[in-house]
Design a protein around this motif. Structure first.
Motif, short mmCIF file in Angstrom:
data_model
loop_
_atom_site.label_atom_id
_atom_site.label_comp_id
_atom_site.label_asym_id
_atom_site.label_seq_id
_atom_site.Cartn_x
_atom_site.Cartn_y
_atom_site.Cartn_z
N ARG A 152 0.80 -1.21 0.00
CA ARG A 152 0.00 0.00 0.00
C ARG A 152 0.84 1.27 0.00
NH1 ARG A 152 -5.04 -1.70 4.03
NH2 ARG A 152 -5.03 -3.92 3.49
N ILE A 153 2.10 1.15 0.39
CA ILE A 153 2.94 2.35 0.50
C ILE A 153 4.03 2.41 -0.55
CG2 ILE A 153 2.50 2.49 2.99
CD1 ILE A 153 5.23 1.31 3.49
N ILE A 154 4.07 1.43 -1.44
CA ILE A 154 5.10 1.41 -2.48
C ILE A 154 5.12 2.70 -3.30
CG2 ILE A 154 5.73 0.34 -4.68
CD1 ILE A 154 6.85 -1.11 -2.30
N PRO A 155 3.97 3.22 -3.78
CA PRO A 155 4.03 4.46 -4.56
C PRO A 155 4.64 5.63 -3.80
CG PRO A 155 1.91 3.38 -4.86
CD PRO A 155 2.61 2.66 -3.75
N ALA A 156 4.29 5.77 -2.52
CA ALA A 156 4.84 6.87 -1.72
C ALA A 156 6.34 6.70 -1.51
CB ALA A 156 4.11 6.97 -0.38
N LEU A 209 12.60 8.93 -14.96
CA LEU A 209 11.58 8.17 -15.69
C LEU A 209 11.74 6.67 -15.45
CD1 LEU A 209 11.53 10.12 -19.09
CD2 LEU A 209 9.83 10.19 -17.26
N LEU A 210 12.98 6.21 -15.41
CA LEU A 210 13.22 4.79 -15.18
C LEU A 210 12.78 4.39 -13.77
CD1 LEU A 210 14.38 2.10 -16.13
CD2 LEU A 210 16.63 2.85 -15.34
N ALA A 211 13.11 5.21 -12.78
CA ALA A 211 12.71 4.91 -11.41
C ALA A 211 11.19 4.91 -11.28
CB ALA A 211 13.32 5.94 -10.45
N ALA A 212 10.52 5.87 -11.91
CA ALA A 212 9.06 5.92 -11.84
C ALA A 212 8.44 4.69 -12.50
CB ALA A 212 8.56 7.19 -12.53
N PHE A 213 9.03 4.25 -13.61
CA PHE A 213 8.52 3.06 -14.29
C PHE A 213 8.68 1.81 -13.41
CE2 PHE A 213 9.60 -0.73 -16.80
CZ PHE A 213 8.40 -0.90 -17.50
N LEU A 214 9.84 1.66 -12.78
CA LEU A 214 10.08 0.49 -11.94
C LEU A 214 9.15 0.48 -10.72
CD1 LEU A 214 13.99 0.33 -12.02
CD2 LEU A 214 12.37 -1.13 -13.24
N VAL A 215 8.93 1.64 -10.12
CA VAL A 215 8.03 1.72 -8.97
C VAL A 215 6.61 1.38 -9.39
CG1 VAL A 215 6.98 3.29 -7.30
CG2 VAL A 215 9.44 3.35 -7.70
N ARG A 216 6.18 1.89 -10.54
CA ARG A 216 4.84 1.61 -11.02
C ARG A 216 4.67 0.12 -11.34
NH1 ARG A 216 4.68 5.53 -14.07
NH2 ARG A 216 5.47 4.57 -15.98
N HIS A 217 5.71 -0.47 -11.92
CA HIS A 217 5.67 -1.90 -12.23
C HIS A 217 5.60 -2.73 -10.96
CE1 HIS A 217 6.48 -5.62 -14.42
NE2 HIS A 217 7.44 -5.88 -13.56
N LEU A 218 6.40 -2.35 -9.96
CA LEU A 218 6.38 -3.07 -8.69
C LEU A 218 5.03 -2.93 -8.01
CD1 LEU A 218 8.03 -4.69 -6.62
CD2 LEU A 218 8.77 -2.53 -5.62
N ASP A 219 4.44 -1.74 -8.09
CA ASP A 219 3.13 -1.51 -7.48
C ASP A 219 2.06 -2.38 -8.13
OD1 ASP A 219 1.19 -0.19 -5.84
OD2 ASP A 219 0.64 1.03 -7.59
N GLU A 220 2.17 -2.60 -9.43
CA GLU A 220 1.19 -3.41 -10.13
C GLU A 220 1.37 -4.90 -9.85
OE1 GLU A 220 1.77 -2.35 -14.18
OE2 GLU A 220 0.73 -0.40 -14.02
N LYS A 221 2.61 -5.31 -9.61
CA LYS A 221 2.89 -6.74 -9.44
C LYS A 221 2.63 -7.23 -8.02
CE LYS A 221 4.15 -7.80 -13.61
NZ LYS A 221 3.34 -8.76 -14.40
N LEU A 222 2.86 -6.38 -7.02
CA LEU A 222 2.67 -6.83 -5.65
C LEU A 222 1.19 -7.03 -5.35
CD1 LEU A 222 5.20 -4.69 -3.57
CD2 LEU A 222 5.34 -7.11 -4.12
N PRO A 223 0.84 -8.12 -4.72
CA PRO A 223 -0.57 -8.36 -4.36
C PRO A 223 -1.05 -7.36 -3.33
CG PRO A 223 0.84 -10.01 -3.34
CD PRO A 223 1.72 -9.23 -4.28
N LYS A 224 -2.21 -6.76 -3.57
CA LYS A 224 -2.72 -5.74 -2.67
C LYS A 224 -3.10 -6.30 -1.30
CE LYS A 224 -2.17 -2.71 -5.82
NZ LYS A 224 -1.01 -1.81 -5.71
#
Length: 230
Positions: A152-156, A209-224
């Motif tokens: 839940r806090i990965i984006p922040a 941009l690369l860091a934002a992409f990796l964070v977004r990818h991680l946020d999508e992959k981790l189970p909520k």
């Protein structure tokens, strides 16, 4: 034209290619300081969040005061304190390590609030159920609560990773040869600041941009519902 700046001569492009390897060395230092500072901030932030949530005020209040102190003092002041004051008491650290620690300590205060919000989003009933099952508070926190809070806090946390990256140039005041400091030195020696600073801006844009992409990818992959522990 790059970043709205027109490079009029072929010499600018030749100069850019000639200094790119040197800037990339500074880029490595920038990435290393970013990652180390983020790890320090994430770990210390979690510790502060856990201490502030303690039931004993004797533990929670000092942690809250320390966090507020970190948030209300500038990064530059903290950096100077670590680099110039601690050696007077026998603790001498390399400039790079001092800078990375200063970044981590500064951002740990902000990350602790992110952790706190994530931990408080978990229903209190789970803690009560763990207590009823005679599960220790430490195991409850590490195995039940924290794995559910992290997704839940990965984006922040990702936002703070980018912020730390953009604050790394502050370390140049203690002679850390990160990317912007290298560009400044090149400009001082060649009297051409436009090309190295433009390249630094481009490299920072790519990293962000690369860091934002990796964070977004991680946020999508981790189970909520939480990270499964096996």
């Amino acid at each position: 034209m790059l970043f709205g700046i027109e490079w009029n001569t072929a010499n600018d492009w030749v100069f850019a290619w000639s200094i790119l390897p040197i800037l990339l060395r500074g880029l490595i230092v920038t990435v290393q300081a970013t990652l180390l500072g983020f790890v320090v901030g994430a770990v210390l932030g979690l510790i502060l969040a856990a201490l502030k949530s303690a039931r004993l005020k004797l533990i929670a209040w000092p942690a809250a005061v320390f966090t507020e102190f970190l948030r209300d003092t500038p990064l530059l002041v903290q950096l100077f304190f670590l680099y110039y004051v601690l050696p007077e008491y026998g603790l001498v650290l390399p400039a790079f390590l001092t800078g990375a620690l200063a970044l981590g300590v500064q951002y740990s205060a902000y990350m602790s609030e992110v952790y706190r919000a994530g931990l408080e989003s978990i229903t209190h009933g789970q803690t009560e159920a763990a207590r009823a099952l005679d599960i220790s508070p430490l195991r409850t926190f590490a195995v039940i609560i924290l794995p559910q809070a992290i997704p839940r806090i990965i984006p922040a946390l990702g936002n703070y990773l980018v912020s730390i990256m953009k604050d790394v140039p502050v370390l140049s005041v203690v002679s850390v040869l990160e990317m912007l400091n290298v560009a400044r030195i090149i400009g001082d020696r060649t009297f051409n600041y436009m090309v190295p600073l433009t390249l630094v801006g481009l490299l920072y844009l790519i990293m962000t941009l690369l860091a934002a992409f990796l964070v977004r990818h991680l946020d999508e992959k981790l189970p909520k519902q939480g990270i499964p522990l096996r």
